[in-house]
Design a protein around this motif. Structure first.
Motif, mmCIF file in Angstrom:
data_model
loop_
_atom_site.group_PDB
_atom_site.id
_atom_site.type_symbol
_atom_site.label_atom_id
_atom_site.label_comp_id
_atom_site.label_asym_id
_atom_site.label_seq_id
_atom_site.Cartn_x
_atom_site.Cartn_y
_atom_site.Cartn_z
ATOM 1 N N ARG A 145 24.777 11.111 28.818
ATOM 2 C CA ARG A 145 24.395 12.521 28.640
ATOM 3 C C ARG A 145 22.896 12.623 28.399
ATOM 4 O O ARG A 145 22.291 11.709 27.853
ATOM 5 N N PRO A 146 22.316 13.768 28.738
ATOM 6 C CA PRO A 146 20.904 13.959 28.385
ATOM 7 C C PRO A 146 20.759 13.958 26.858
ATOM 8 O O PRO A 146 21.676 14.377 26.144
ATOM 9 N N PRO A 147 19.641 13.497 26.339
ATOM 10 C CA PRO A 147 19.461 13.490 24.883
ATOM 11 C C PRO A 147 19.423 14.907 24.316
ATOM 12 O O PRO A 147 19.035 15.854 24.997
ATOM 13 N N LEU A 148 19.851 15.020 23.076
ATOM 14 C CA LEU A 148 19.786 16.297 22.365
ATOM 15 C C LEU A 148 18.421 16.407 21.696
ATOM 16 O O LEU A 148 17.997 15.505 20.975
ATOM 17 N N ASN A 149 17.720 17.487 21.961
ATOM 18 C CA ASN A 149 16.450 17.832 21.309
ATOM 19 C C ASN A 149 16.528 19.309 20.972
ATOM 20 O O ASN A 149 16.055 20.153 21.720
ATOM 21 N N ASN A 150 17.142 19.610 19.849
ATOM 22 C CA ASN A 150 17.462 20.987 19.488
ATOM 23 C C ASN A 150 16.602 21.489 18.339
ATOM 24 O O ASN A 150 16.638 20.932 17.245
ATOM 25 N N HIS A 151 15.846 22.551 18.599
ATOM 26 C CA HIS A 151 15.111 23.200 17.510
ATOM 27 C C HIS A 151 16.136 23.898 16.615
ATOM 28 O O HIS A 151 17.034 24.577 17.108
ATOM 29 N N THR A 152 15.995 23.712 15.317
ATOM 30 C CA THR A 152 17.001 24.174 14.375
ATOM 31 C C THR A 152 16.363 24.627 13.069
ATOM 32 O O THR A 152 15.256 24.204 12.731
ATOM 33 N N VAL A 153 17.064 25.487 12.376
ATOM 34 C CA VAL A 153 16.701 25.850 11.006
ATOM 35 C C VAL A 153 17.902 25.540 10.137
ATOM 36 O O VAL A 153 19.025 25.945 10.447
ATOM 37 N N HIS A 154 17.670 24.807 9.073
ATOM 38 C CA HIS A 154 18.705 24.536 8.084
ATOM 39 C C HIS A 154 18.379 25.388 6.867
ATOM 40 O O HIS A 154 17.328 25.205 6.237
ATOM 41 N N LEU A 155 19.246 26.342 6.569
ATOM 42 C CA LEU A 155 19.063 27.191 5.400
ATOM 43 C C LEU A 155 19.807 26.535 4.246
ATOM 44 O O LEU A 155 21.022 26.363 4.290
ATOM 45 N N ILE A 156 19.064 26.172 3.218
ATOM 46 C CA ILE A 156 19.609 25.417 2.090
ATOM 47 C C ILE A 156 19.602 26.299 0.848
ATOM 48 O O ILE A 156 18.597 26.949 0.551
ATOM 49 N N THR A 157 20.718 26.310 0.147
ATOM 50 C CA THR A 157 20.801 26.981 -1.149
ATOM 51 C C THR A 157 20.654 25.916 -2.225
ATOM 52 O O THR A 157 21.278 24.851 -2.144
ATOM 53 N N VAL A 158 19.810 26.212 -3.216
ATOM 54 C CA VAL A 158 19.515 25.261 -4.287
ATOM 55 C C VAL A 158 19.865 25.896 -5.623
ATOM 56 O O VAL A 158 19.483 27.034 -5.897
ATOM 57 N N GLU A 159 20.614 25.160 -6.433
ATOM 58 C CA GLU A 159 20.915 25.579 -7.806
ATOM 59 C C GLU A 159 20.676 24.382 -8.715
ATOM 60 O O GLU A 159 21.174 23.289 -8.436
ATOM 61 N N GLU A 160 19.920 24.609 -9.773
ATOM 62 C CA GLU A 160 19.590 23.555 -10.733
ATOM 63 C C GLU A 160 19.032 22.322 -10.029
ATOM 64 O O GLU A 160 19.395 21.186 -10.325
ATOM 65 N N ASN A 161 18.147 22.572 -9.072
ATOM 66 C CA ASN A 161 17.428 21.536 -8.331
ATOM 67 C C ASN A 161 18.344 20.620 -7.508
ATOM 68 O O ASN A 161 18.002 19.475 -7.241
ATOM 69 N N ARG A 162 19.514 21.147 -7.111
ATOM 70 C CA ARG A 162 20.435 20.399 -6.264
ATOM 71 C C ARG A 162 20.887 21.281 -5.102
ATOM 72 O O ARG A 162 21.057 22.487 -5.247
ATOM 73 N N VAL A 163 21.098 20.668 -3.967
ATOM 74 C CA VAL A 163 21.584 21.368 -2.782
ATOM 75 C C VAL A 163 23.047 21.749 -3.010
ATOM 76 O O VAL A 163 23.874 20.889 -3.309
ATOM 77 N N THR A 164 23.345 23.048 -2.879
ATOM 78 C CA THR A 164 24.729 23.501 -3.019
ATOM 79 C C THR A 164 25.318 23.985 -1.694
ATOM 80 O O THR A 164 26.534 24.100 -1.576
ATOM 81 N N ALA A 165 24.466 24.280 -0.726
ATOM 82 C CA ALA A 165 24.955 24.719 0.582
ATOM 83 C C ALA A 165 23.881 24.483 1.635
ATOM 84 O O ALA A 165 22.688 24.612 1.349
ATOM 85 N N ILE A 166 24.345 24.134 2.833
ATOM 86 C CA ILE A 166 23.468 24.010 3.998
ATOM 87 C C ILE A 166 24.154 24.747 5.142
ATOM 88 O O ILE A 166 25.312 24.467 5.458
ATOM 89 N N THR A 167 23.435 25.689 5.739
ATOM 90 C CA THR A 167 23.925 26.389 6.920
ATOM 91 C C THR A 167 22.949 26.105 8.046
ATOM 92 O O THR A 167 21.740 26.298 7.883
ATOM 93 N N ILE A 168 23.477 25.648 9.164
ATOM 94 C CA ILE A 168 22.648 25.259 10.301
ATOM 95 C C ILE A 168 22.601 26.397 11.317
ATOM 96 O O ILE A 168 23.631 27.013 11.624
ATOM 97 N N PHE A 169 21.405 26.673 11.827
ATOM 98 C CA PHE A 169 21.187 27.662 12.890
ATOM 99 C C PHE A 169 20.470 26.946 14.033
ATOM 100 O O PHE A 169 19.375 26.405 13.832
ATOM 101 N N ASN A 170 21.084 26.919 15.208
ATOM 102 C CA ASN A 170 20.531 26.223 16.364
ATOM 103 C C ASN A 170 19.874 27.182 17.337
ATOM 104 O O ASN A 170 20.418 28.247 17.620
ATOM 105 N N ALA A 171 18.742 26.782 17.885
ATOM 106 C CA ALA A 171 18.040 27.623 18.852
ATOM 107 C C ALA A 171 18.824 27.745 20.157
ATOM 108 O O ALA A 171 18.834 28.805 20.770
ATOM 109 N N ASP A 172 19.464 26.659 20.579
ATOM 110 C CA ASP A 172 20.216 26.675 21.833
ATOM 111 C C ASP A 172 21.624 26.146 21.561
ATOM 112 O O ASP A 172 21.931 24.977 21.820
ATOM 113 N N GLN A 173 22.479 27.014 21.032
ATOM 114 C CA GLN A 173 23.821 26.589 20.638
ATOM 115 C C GLN A 173 24.622 26.077 21.832
ATOM 116 O O GLN A 173 25.412 25.144 21.697
#
Length: 123
Positions: free
Chosen positions: A87-115
C-alpha cells in the motif's frame, strides 16, 4: 506535558507514558476502518497500539509540528505516518485534541485531514 508525552510515545517509553496518562483515559479514533472506535483505559490504549502494529509493521507514529495549549486542553498538530506492505504510505495531517486534568491526559480525540485516505490505508 504534551511535548514530553509525544516524545515518550516516539521512544516507546512506557514508564513516562503511564505517568502522564490517566488510568481511565479515553481515545477516540474516527473513521470506518479496523482500528477506528473508542478505546478506554490504559488497556484500551494498548489494544489500539497492538491493532495498529498488527496491520502496519512498526505501527503508526505522529511527527509533531506544533502544540497549542490552554489550561485544560492541548491541540497537537502533526503528521501521522505508517507503512503497510503493498500500500502507499500513510502521511496524514492530523490534530489530536487532548484533555488534561491534574497534569495527566484524560482524553484524546483524533481529527484527520483526509479521513478517506486514512480509512483506505487501514482497511
Amino acid at each position: 506535558m504534551a511535548e514530553r508525552f509525544y516524545a515518550a510515545i516516539s521512544r516507546g517509553d512506557t514508564a513516562t507514558i503511564n505517568e502522564l496518562i490517566a488510568p481511565e483515559a479515553d481515545l477516540r479514533v474516527p473513521g470506518a476502518n479496523p482500528i477506528s472506535g473508542s478505546y478506554h483505559g490504559t488497556s484500551g490504549l494498548a489494544r489500539f497500539t497492538r491493532a495498529a502494529a498488527a496491520l502496519a509493521p512498526g505501527g503508526a507514529r505522529t511527527d509533531v509540528i506544533d502544540i497549542m495549549a490552554g489550561e485544560r486542553h492541548v491541540a497537537v498538530y502533526g503528521v501521522s505516518r505508517a507503512n503497510r506492505p503493498g500500500r502507499p504510505p500513510l502521511n496524514n495531517h492530523t490534530v489530536h485534541l487532548i484533555t488534561v486534568e491534574e497534569n495527566r491526559v484524560t482524553a484524546i480525540t483524533i481529527f484527520n485531514a483526509d479521513q478517506c485516505a486514512v480509512d483506505d490505508f487501514w482497511s
